[in-house]
Design a protein around this motif. Sequence first.
Motif, PDB file in Angstrom:
ATOM      1  N   GLU A 171       0.828  -1.197   0.000  1.00 42.67           N
ATOM      2  CA  GLU A 171       0.000   0.000   0.000  1.00 42.67           C
ATOM      3  C   GLU A 171       0.869   1.256   0.000  1.00 42.67           C
ATOM      4  OE1 GLU A 171      -3.214   0.045   2.844  1.00 42.67           O
ATOM      5  OE2 GLU A 171      -3.286  -2.148   2.907  1.00 42.67           O
ATOM      6  N   VAL A 172       0.524   2.189  -0.879  1.00 42.11           N
ATOM      7  CA  VAL A 172       1.244   3.447  -1.026  1.00 42.11           C
ATOM      8  C   VAL A 172       0.333   4.587  -0.575  1.00 42.11           C
ATOM      9  CG1 VAL A 172       2.424   4.987  -2.643  1.00 42.11           C
ATOM     10  CG2 VAL A 172       2.518   2.502  -2.988  1.00 42.11           C
ATOM     11  N   SER A 202      -4.637   3.380 -12.390  1.00 43.33           N
ATOM     12  CA  SER A 202      -4.578   1.926 -12.567  1.00 43.33           C
ATOM     13  C   SER A 202      -3.673   1.593 -13.754  1.00 43.33           C
ATOM     14  CB  SER A 202      -5.967   1.354 -12.823  1.00 43.33           C
ATOM     15  OG  SER A 202      -6.795   1.501 -11.700  1.00 43.33           O
ATOM     16  N   GLY A 203      -2.685   0.747 -13.531  1.00 43.29           N
ATOM     17  CA  GLY A 203      -1.728   0.400 -14.565  1.00 43.29           C
ATOM     18  C   GLY A 203      -0.408   1.126 -14.458  1.00 43.29           C
ATOM     19  N   GLY A 230       6.469  -2.475  -8.505  1.00 44.58           N
ATOM     20  CA  GLY A 230       5.076  -2.909  -8.455  1.00 44.58           C
ATOM     21  C   GLY A 230       4.221  -2.269  -9.528  1.00 44.58           C
ATOM     22  N   LEU A 231       2.962  -2.693  -9.569  1.00 39.76           N
ATOM     23  CA  LEU A 231       1.966  -2.207 -10.521  1.00 39.76           C
ATOM     24  C   LEU A 231       0.748  -1.729  -9.744  1.00 39.76           C
ATOM     25  CD1 LEU A 231       0.920  -2.126 -13.575  1.00 39.76           C
ATOM     26  CD2 LEU A 231      -0.107  -4.361 -13.055  1.00 39.76           C
ATOM     27  N   LEU A 232       0.411  -0.437  -9.885  1.00 41.63           N
ATOM     28  CA  LEU A 232      -0.770   0.099  -9.199  1.00 41.63           C
ATOM     29  C   LEU A 232      -2.035  -0.514  -9.769  1.00 41.63           C
ATOM     30  CD1 LEU A 232      -0.270   3.945  -8.680  1.00 41.63           C
ATOM     31  CD2 LEU A 232      -0.048   2.108  -7.012  1.00 41.63           C
ATOM     32  N   ARG A 233      -2.895  -1.018  -8.873  1.00 44.00           N
ATOM     33  CA  ARG A 233      -4.121  -1.677  -9.327  1.00 44.00           C
ATOM     34  C   ARG A 233      -5.375  -0.884  -8.994  1.00 44.00           C
ATOM     35  NH1 ARG A 233      -3.943  -7.941  -7.850  1.00 44.00           N
ATOM     36  NH2 ARG A 233      -4.553  -7.059  -5.851  1.00 44.00           N
ATOM     37  N   ARG A 234      -5.441  -0.334  -7.789  1.00 45.50           N
ATOM     38  CA  ARG A 234      -6.654   0.427  -7.481  1.00 45.50           C
ATOM     39  C   ARG A 234      -6.416   1.356  -6.299  1.00 45.50           C
ATOM     40  NH1 ARG A 234      -9.954  -1.384  -3.254  1.00 45.50           N
ATOM     41  NH2 ARG A 234      -9.358  -3.349  -2.308  1.00 45.50           N
ATOM     42  N   TRP A 235      -7.363   2.262  -6.141  1.00 49.75           N
ATOM     43  CA  TRP A 235      -7.340   3.254  -5.069  1.00 49.75           C
ATOM     44  C   TRP A 235      -8.336   2.828  -4.002  1.00 49.75           C
ATOM     45  CZ3 TRP A 235     -10.697   8.170  -5.687  1.00 49.75           C
ATOM     46  CH2 TRP A 235     -10.565   9.011  -4.577  1.00 49.75           C
ATOM     47  N   ASP A 236      -7.920   2.903  -2.747  1.00 52.78           N
ATOM     48  CA  ASP A 236      -8.799   2.575  -1.628  1.00 52.78           C
ATOM     49  C   ASP A 236      -9.012   3.841  -0.793  1.00 52.78           C
ATOM     50  OD1 ASP A 236     -10.187   1.640   0.539  1.00 52.78           O
ATOM     51  OD2 ASP A 236      -8.846  -0.033   0.979  1.00 52.78           O
ATOM     52  N   PRO A 237     -10.109   4.581  -1.029  1.00 58.55           N
ATOM     53  CA  PRO A 237     -10.332   5.833  -0.302  1.00 58.55           C
ATOM     54  C   PRO A 237     -10.413   5.646   1.209  1.00 58.55           C
ATOM     55  CG  PRO A 237     -11.817   5.652  -2.187  1.00 58.55           C
ATOM     56  CD  PRO A 237     -11.177   4.320  -2.015  1.00 58.55           C
ATOM     57  N   LYS A 238     -10.879   4.476   1.666  1.00 57.83           N
ATOM     58  CA  LYS A 238     -11.032   4.262   3.109  1.00 57.83           C
ATOM     59  C   LYS A 238      -9.685   4.245   3.823  1.00 57.83           C
ATOM     60  CE  LYS A 238     -15.417   1.732   2.858  1.00 57.83           C
ATOM     61  NZ  LYS A 238     -16.116   0.446   3.158  1.00 57.83           N
ATOM     62  N   THR A 239      -8.702   3.619   3.212  1.00 62.77           N
ATOM     63  CA  THR A 239      -7.379   3.546   3.838  1.00 62.77           C
ATOM     64  C   THR A 239      -6.460   4.666   3.370  1.00 62.77           C
ATOM     65  OG1 THR A 239      -6.509   2.068   2.120  1.00 62.77           O
ATOM     66  CG2 THR A 239      -7.560   1.043   4.034  1.00 62.77           C
ATOM     67  N   ALA A 244      -0.912  -1.881  -4.759  1.00 56.31           N
ATOM     68  CA  ALA A 244      -0.028  -2.252  -5.860  1.00 56.31           C
ATOM     69  C   ALA A 244       0.376  -3.714  -5.773  1.00 56.31           C
ATOM     70  CB  ALA A 244       1.221  -1.374  -5.851  1.00 56.31           C
ATOM     71  N   LEU A 245       0.457  -4.346  -6.935  1.00 54.77           N
ATOM     72  CA  LEU A 245       0.946  -5.718  -7.033  1.00 54.77           C
ATOM     73  C   LEU A 245       2.455  -5.718  -6.868  1.00 54.77           C
ATOM     74  CD1 LEU A 245       0.184  -8.725  -7.832  1.00 54.77           C
ATOM     75  CD2 LEU A 245       0.830  -8.059 -10.174  1.00 54.77           C
ATOM     76  N   ARG A 246       2.947  -6.622  -6.022  1.00 55.97           N
ATOM     77  CA  ARG A 246       4.389  -6.702  -5.782  1.00 55.97           C
ATOM     78  C   ARG A 246       5.126  -7.150  -7.041  1.00 55.97           C
ATOM     79  NH1 ARG A 246       5.413  -7.301   0.041  1.00 55.97           N
ATOM     80  NH2 ARG A 246       7.359  -8.355  -0.509  1.00 55.97           N
ATOM     81  N   ALA A 247       6.367  -6.671  -7.193  1.00 52.50           N
ATOM     82  CA  ALA A 247       7.147  -6.906  -8.405  1.00 52.50           C
ATOM     83  C   ALA A 247       7.341  -8.381  -8.699  1.00 52.50           C
ATOM     84  CB  ALA A 247       8.509  -6.215  -8.292  1.00 52.50           C
TER      85      ALA A 247
END
Length: 257
Positions: A171-172, A202-203, A230-239, A244-247
């Motif tokens: 998580e970033v 995303s991407g 890594g590869l960013l997959r989605r945004w989580d507004p709650k957190t 991101a998917l690990r390399a």
Amino acid sequence: MTEEQWNALSGLVADLMKVHTRPFVTPIVHEELDKPPRIGTGTYLDFGEGRKRAVGVLTCEHVTRDQPLAHKPLGTQSLLPLTGVGKAAPDPIDASVFFVDQAGWQTQAHEAELLPLSRLAEAHKPARDELLFFRGVAGENVYIGFGGFDGILTGYCSQEKRDTGDDRIFEVFWEPDKTKIASGTDPVVRDRVKFDNAEGFSGSLVWNTRFVELGCDITAWSPDDAVVTGLLRRWDPKTRTLLALRAEHLVAWLLGS
């Protein structure tokens, strides 16, 4: 190091990484009549001369579900069709690659460049509190109309949120209210850019800048030291994070059959 000094150094790293990654990155756009465009981010990859299809456009699988798609290599003035043979994997990988033939790439590339696969880290192993960088396009910074495509691709330095994620994702931090604009930002972009909504990233590839790992010395560090982690997959507004998917999972999938 004071907070002011750290912020200044982080801004310099962000400015240098923005220039370094600019040729590799493209918006990916899906348009439907009477609907808002769907926006994602892609990266041009060099799979080497030994492959029949040497050029790949990497993004998330969920970005490519709706087609047709278009991209915009650096230096082009309008969106171009994104076509080619591809492969895709849904969750838990959520990645997709379009393989573009060399002839097609030569006609579309303009100022764009290919990122060598050697720049991808074998695993996500950044130093503690390392500066992580990503570049992409948020949908809120895109306008598509009769005048063509008008989009601002932005780059950010952030950090991994401690004690989060698992063996597949990390998580970033994404906290718009704490965002600071780097000194090297173009004044026109500074006046126009929005950073409230992360949808569209995303991407995007996440880079381990290795700035902290190499001693936080801006005179000795270079963007060439950075590796993709890594590869960013989605945004989580709650957190307030980007997931991101690990390399290690990304590389295993990319190089697998």
